[in-house]
Design an enzyme around this catalytic site. Structure first.
Site, PDB file in Angstrom:
ATOM      1  N   HIS A   1       1.707   3.756  -2.935  1.00 35.02           N
ATOM      2  CA  HIS A   1       0.508   3.406  -2.159  1.00 35.02           C
ATOM      3  C   HIS A   1      -0.074   2.077  -2.658  1.00 35.02           C
ATOM      4  O   HIS A   1      -1.141   2.031  -3.272  1.00 35.02           O
ATOM      5  CB  HIS A   1      -0.492   4.545  -2.323  1.00 35.02           C
ATOM      6  CG  HIS A   1      -1.618   4.575  -1.343  1.00 35.02           C
ATOM      7  ND1 HIS A   1      -2.314   3.450  -0.952  1.00 35.02           N
ATOM      8  CD2 HIS A   1      -2.179   5.614  -0.681  1.00 35.02           C
ATOM      9  CE1 HIS A   1      -3.270   3.810  -0.105  1.00 35.02           C
ATOM     10  NE2 HIS A   1      -3.204   5.117   0.084  1.00 35.02           N
TER      11      HIS A   1
ATOM     12  N   GLU B   1       2.468   0.034   2.144  1.00 33.36           N
ATOM     13  CA  GLU B   1       3.035   1.077   1.304  1.00 33.36           C
ATOM     14  C   GLU B   1       4.485   1.369   1.656  1.00 33.36           C
ATOM     15  O   GLU B   1       4.848   1.438   2.835  1.00 33.36           O
ATOM     16  CB  GLU B   1       2.201   2.349   1.453  1.00 33.36           C
ATOM     17  CG  GLU B   1       0.708   2.121   1.246  1.00 33.36           C
ATOM     18  CD  GLU B   1      -0.127   3.289   1.716  1.00 33.36           C
ATOM     19  OE1 GLU B   1       0.329   4.446   1.589  1.00 33.36           O
ATOM     20  OE2 GLU B   1      -1.246   3.055   2.225  1.00 33.36           O
TER      21      GLU B   1
END
Length: 293
Positions: free
Chosen positions: A161, A263
């Site tokens: 992330h 991400e």
């Protein structure tokens, strides 16, 4: 925020380039190498900072982040595992809230390598009834590379992330995401002919056919950032926008202006691990300075 990490008191000098420090409740490995500076929290094997020599910090870390045991850190590169989003509790899985072990490290003139591990324990089995072993390999130098290796017998979703430090969300664009995406704001599947994503308000999309790497053009910082996606099926793009940011306790009201998430992920279809076949997810980040005109 990165300056604070690099000025933490040293608890242990591991090598000439690696020190063990502590930020509030969390142990942090600080890297000070000729090619790059960086920091990694043992909670989550969470890359907090990476700054190649001569560059501004590449990763964004919220100054309102909580460095408390069991609390997710806002920014850097959280490891979302064994689920992504609200598929379970806690959100984005428990791996980012668990204390990992530093099991190996090495360095040379070009970079440092660190290897972390996490295995199932009493806490994780309450949340998710599976035995597992995770290995996170992190390399820092002129590039930042992270590889997650999953062992066991189960199905899962995951994402690296990545929060990127940018000059101005109104000026950036992201290419290499592909045409098809799931829109988590308005719902549904969509196809776009636009080659570049720009940001106006909340953006939360899962791109399901990304190219092998994405490029973030950041004119305010006079650079571009590449993220190479390996063993990934999806790429996620997220910025909370002004209204959502105001409701986030661990982000300044204007924090959305200087960050964007791109991400590396597999979230639309779960991956299956078997005892003889681990699964991998990797990302490589590098910077390019724009030529002055």
């Amino acid at each position: 925020m990165s300056d604070i990490l690099f000025s933490l008191p040293v608890e242990q000098q591991i090598t000439p380039c690696l020190t063990l420090c502590k930020k509030d409740e969390l142990p942090v490995i600080v890297i000070n190498h000729p090619k790059a500076k960086g920091a990694i929290s043992l909670q989550g094997a969470h890359v907090l900072s990476w700054q190649p020599e001569g560059e501004k910090p590449v990763l964004w870390l919220s100054p309102e982040s909580n460095f408390k045991q069991g609390v997710a850190i806002r920014g850097g590169i959280p490891i979302c595992w064994p689920w992504f989003g609200k598929a379970g509790d806690p959100m984005h899985g428990f791996a980012r809230n668990q204390l990992w072990q530093l099991i190996a490290h090495d360095e040379n003139d070009e970079c440092v390598w660190l290897t972390f591990s996490l295995e199932d324990n009493e806490q994780t089995r309450i949340l998710w009834p599976h035995s597992f072993s995770l290995i996170a390999r992190i390399k820092m130098g002129e590039t930042c590379e992270i590889e997650l290796e999953s062992h066991g017998d189960y199905s899962f979703t995951s994402a690296l992330h990545t929060y990127l430090n940018i000059g101005d969300i109104d000026q950036i664009s992201v290419s290499g995401l592909g045409p098809n995406y799931l829109d988590k704001v308005v719902g549904g599947e969509h196809t776009t002919a636009d080659k570049k994503l720009t940001f106006s308000g909340l953006i939360d999309r899962i791109y399901t056919q990304p190219e092998s790497f994405s490029v973030i053009a950041d004119p305010a910082n006079q650079r571009s950032i590449e993220i190479h996606h390996k063993n990934a099926s999806d790429a996620v793009a997220w910025n909370p926008g002004a209204e959502v940011a105001k409701g986030m306790a661990d982000m300044p009201d204007d924090g959305y202006k200087t960050m964007v998430c791109v991400e590396t992920a597999y979230v639309t279809n779960a991956r299956t691990v078997t005892n003889d076949k681990p699964q991998f997810l990797s990302a490589t980040i590098r910077c390019h300075k724009n030529e002055q005109k």
